[in-house]
Each structure stands twice: as structure tokens, then as C-alpha cells.
Motif scaffolding. Structure first.
Motif, PDB file in Angstrom:
ATOM      1  N   LEU A   5      -8.455  10.240   1.063  1.00 17.79           N
ATOM      2  CA  LEU A   5      -8.203  10.396  -0.369  1.00 17.79           C
ATOM      3  C   LEU A   5      -8.281  11.861  -0.809  1.00 17.79           C
ATOM      4  O   LEU A   5      -8.224  12.177  -1.983  1.00 17.79           O
ATOM      5  CB  LEU A   5      -9.205   9.554  -1.170  1.00 17.79           C
ATOM      6  N   THR A  36       0.554   0.008   5.748  1.00 17.22           N
ATOM      7  CA  THR A  36      -0.596  -0.673   5.134  1.00 17.22           C
ATOM      8  C   THR A  36      -1.750   0.285   4.886  1.00 17.22           C
ATOM      9  O   THR A  36      -2.384   0.248   3.838  1.00 17.22           O
ATOM     10  CB  THR A  36      -1.077  -1.859   5.993  1.00 17.22           C
ATOM     11  N   SER A  37      -2.006   1.210   5.862  1.00 17.20           N
ATOM     12  CA  SER A  37      -3.135   2.120   5.679  1.00 17.20           C
ATOM     13  C   SER A  37      -2.811   3.244   4.705  1.00 17.20           C
ATOM     14  O   SER A  37      -3.709   3.809   4.075  1.00 17.20           O
ATOM     15  CB  SER A  37      -3.597   2.681   7.022  1.00 17.20           C
ATOM     16  N   SER A  38      -1.546   3.634   4.568  1.00 17.94           N
ATOM     17  CA  SER A  38      -1.232   4.744   3.652  1.00 17.94           C
ATOM     18  C   SER A  38      -0.914   4.271   2.238  1.00 17.94           C
ATOM     19  O   SER A  38      -0.900   5.081   1.309  1.00 17.94           O
ATOM     20  CB  SER A  38      -0.089   5.604   4.194  1.00 17.94           C
ATOM     21  N   ASN A  80      -0.112   4.820  -3.544  1.00 24.86           N
ATOM     22  CA  ASN A  80      -0.221   4.230  -4.883  1.00 24.86           C
ATOM     23  C   ASN A  80      -1.059   5.091  -5.820  1.00 24.86           C
ATOM     24  O   ASN A  80      -0.748   5.222  -6.995  1.00 24.86           O
ATOM     25  CB  ASN A  80      -0.794   2.814  -4.796  1.00 24.86           C
ATOM     26  N   ARG A  81      -2.127   5.686  -5.257  1.00 27.65           N
ATOM     27  CA  ARG A  81      -2.942   6.579  -6.100  1.00 27.65           C
ATOM     28  C   ARG A  81      -2.142   7.775  -6.583  1.00 27.65           C
ATOM     29  O   ARG A  81      -2.270   8.199  -7.732  1.00 27.65           O
ATOM     30  CB  ARG A  81      -4.142   7.104  -5.312  1.00 27.65           C
ATOM     31  N   ASP A 105      -2.546   2.754  -0.005  1.00 24.01           N
ATOM     32  CA  ASP A 105      -3.564   3.045  -1.005  1.00 24.01           C
ATOM     33  C   ASP A 105      -3.398   4.474  -1.536  1.00 24.01           C
ATOM     34  O   ASP A 105      -3.386   4.711  -2.740  1.00 24.01           O
ATOM     35  CB  ASP A 105      -4.957   2.839  -0.367  1.00 24.01           C
TER      36      ASP A 105
END
Ligand code: C2E
Ligand code: CA
Ligand code: CA
Length: 267
Positions: A117, A151-153, A158-159, A155
Motif C-alpha cells: 500500500l 486478485t492480489s493487486s 481500487n485504492r 486492492d
């Protein structure tokens, strides 16, 4: 004849940088940015510019990213490199705003940059500090970098979208994304790889891929950008196919900041 004179000088030496060379280059501020204009096909006005990093080496001159991005990715230096590129780009963008020439900037991001993040946080802090509209920043991720482990990226992606940064899929058509992944990924722009754009007039397969990309873009509500547009005929054909945006040597090669300032008014 090469349409990129800068590249011609590359063959004169064989500089193979080490990890330490690259680390020093970042620390000593030897990375500089070039900008390649992107235009709107309908209005033929400037849409934005892609930021392309170069290494201005005191001994070897201008070094192109194909000589050091892979090294940065292998050694983990890509984190610092991207941080530096993003910082330089945002500072430049402030300068543009002052000149009343706000230009959308597209920045290349590697797969590793979206595994944590850190990136969304860094970007959030920078746009706040420099008072930049996040929708003036487009992050380019290659299809192969992002779709392999969507799937792992997802998040992180989307942020970034929630913070109003724009996302572009680079080198589209060369990776393997499923339609489902494409549907799920929050991208705003699809960049048609130059391998297809450059061949589309002589190669039926390339032409079909270009047409499919434009159709996909429309259906998924993404802007389509053709890269590697080198001639007027390709430009005309892409316009006819209703591709939204274009970038390539026909419009302009990548320019230094000063060259870009000279190019802008005559455009
Ligand atoms: P890319 O993202 O596909 O960038 C476009 C490359 O195509 C640039 O090469 C540009 O000079 C070249 N190009 C532009 N128009 C034309 C054209 O009409 N015809 C042809 N044949 N080529 C054209 P460059 O600057 O050498 O960059 C190479 C790659 O290095 C980029 O490919 C990108 O993947 C990577 N890169 C550049 N800057 C960065 C960066 O800041 N971070 C990361 N992670 N990667 C970067
Ligand atoms: Ca790119
Ligand atoms: Ca590309």
C-alpha cells in the motif's frame, strides 16, 4: 534510417550498470524525465504526456530505460526509482500549472510497485503537498504485470481509483488477460501495444487485434490509446476506427522538458 537519433548513440559503448551504479544514480539525482505527447484523435489537441525516465550519466551520456529498468526490478531498487520518477513528475506538473499549461502525466509503474500500500500512500501525500488534482496523474501498468496476479493487486488498484488517480493498461494485447479479469480491473485506459499499431496496415492479424482493442475499450468504458503511431496513414486509419488517443513518433518523439516547451506552442 532510425527515427530516433538519441538511440543511435547507444551502440558506441557497452555500459552494463551494476546495482551500486544504479543506486548511486538515484541518490545523485542522475535520473531525468523525458515526455512524449499524447493527442486526442478527434480534436487533435494535446491530451497529456507519458513520462519516460532516462539516466544522464556523467561519463556515458543519456542511458535508456531498457538498460536499467530490469535491473531495478531484479534488485528491488524499482521502489526508489519509481518514487523518484513520481516525485520529479509531480514537481514538474506544478511548474506546468503555474505556466497555465496543466497537462495530464502518464507514469510507468512496475508490478512490484503495487504489491504493497506504499504507492497509494506516497501518491496521496504528494498530490496533497503539491496541490495537484489526482486525475491529472495516470499510472501505466503493463498487462502482463497486472493480470498475472490481479486478485492480489486489485486492492491497490481500487485504492488508487478511489483516490481519483487514473489507471492505464500498457502494452495491451501482449499479455494474457481473461475477459473476466479485464471486466473486474478498474482501468480507465487501454494502450494498444505498438507491435500491433505499427503493423496494422500490412498485417491482417495486427489489424484485427487493433479493432478488437478499440471495441473492448468502448464496451468496457475505457479510452483507447494507440502507441507507436509512426505515420500519417496509420494515424488516419486509427481516426477512422475511432481510437480515442494516439502517441508516437509521427506526433513527437520523447522530448526533454525544454524541447517540450518549444514543441507545445507550434502544436
Ligand atoms: P513503454 O511504456 O512501452 O514506452 C514507450 C516506449 O516506446 C518508449 O521507449 C518510447 O520512446 C518508445 N516509442 C514511442 N513512440 C514510438 C514510436 O512511434 N515507434 C517506436 N518504435 N517506439 C516508440 P523508452 O523511453 O526507451 O522506454 C522503454 C520502456 O521502459 C517503456 O516502454 C517502459 O516500459 C519502461 N520505462 C520508461 N520509463 C519508466 C519508468 O519511469 N518506470 C518504469 N517502471 N518503467 C519505465
Ligand atoms: Ca508506458
Ligand atoms: Ca507501452
Amino acid at each position: 534510417a532510425s527515427s530516433n537519433n538519441d538511440k543511435a548513440s547507444q551502440g558506441k559503448f557497452d555500459f552494463i550498470p551494476t546495482e551500486q551504479d544504479l543506486r548511486d544514480a538515484i541518490d545523485n539525482k542522475q535520473l531525468i524525465l523525458y515526455y512524449q505527447p499524447q493527442i486526442n484523435m478527434k480534436t487533435e489537441c494535446l491530451h497529456g504526456a507519458e513520462v519516460l525516465v532516462r539516466w544522464l550519466h556523467p561519463e556515458f551520456g543519456l542511458i535508456f530505460p531498457d538498460k536499467f529498468i530490469a535491473l531495478a526490478e531484479q534488485t528491488g531498487l524499482i521502489e526508489q526509482l519509481s518514487e523518484e520518477v513520481i516525485h520529479l513528475a509531480i514537481k514538474q506538473s506544478v511548474h506546468w500549472q503555474k505556466l497555465n499549461r496543466a497537462t495530464r502525466l502518464s507514469i510507468n509503474i512496475s508490478a512490484q510497485n503495487i504489491t504493497s500500500l506504499k504507492l497509494p500512500e506516497q501518491l496521496r501525500m504528494l498530490v496533497k503537498k503539491y496541490e495537484i488534482d489526482p486525475s491529472m496523474i495516470v499510472l501505466e501498468l503493463t498487462e502482463s504485470a497486472v493480470m498475472g496476479h490481479l486478485t492480489s493487486s486489485l486492492d491497490v488498484l481500487n485504492r488508487l481509483r478511489m483516490k481519483d488517480f487514473l489507471l492505464s493498461i500498457d502494452d495491451f494485447g501482449t499479455g494474457y488477460s481473461s475477459l473476466q479479469q479485464l471486466y473486474q480491473a478498474p482501468f480507465n485506459e487501454l494502450k494498444i501495444d505498438r507491435a500491433f499499431t505499427s503493423k496494422m496496415l500490412h498485417d491482417e492479424e495486427a489489424m484485427i487485434i487493433v479493432k478488437i482493442c478499440i471495441m473492448l475499450g468502448k464496451m468496457l468504458n475505457m479510452k483507447t490509446l494507440a502507441e507507436g503511431v509512426e505515420t500519417q496513414v496509420i494515424m488516419d486509419e486509427l481516426q477512422r476506427l475511432e481510437c480515442d488517443l494516439a502517441q508516437g513518433y509521427f506526433i513527437s518523439k520523447p522530448l526533454s522538458f525544454n524541447q517540450l516547451m518549444d514543441w507545445l506552442p507550434q502544436y
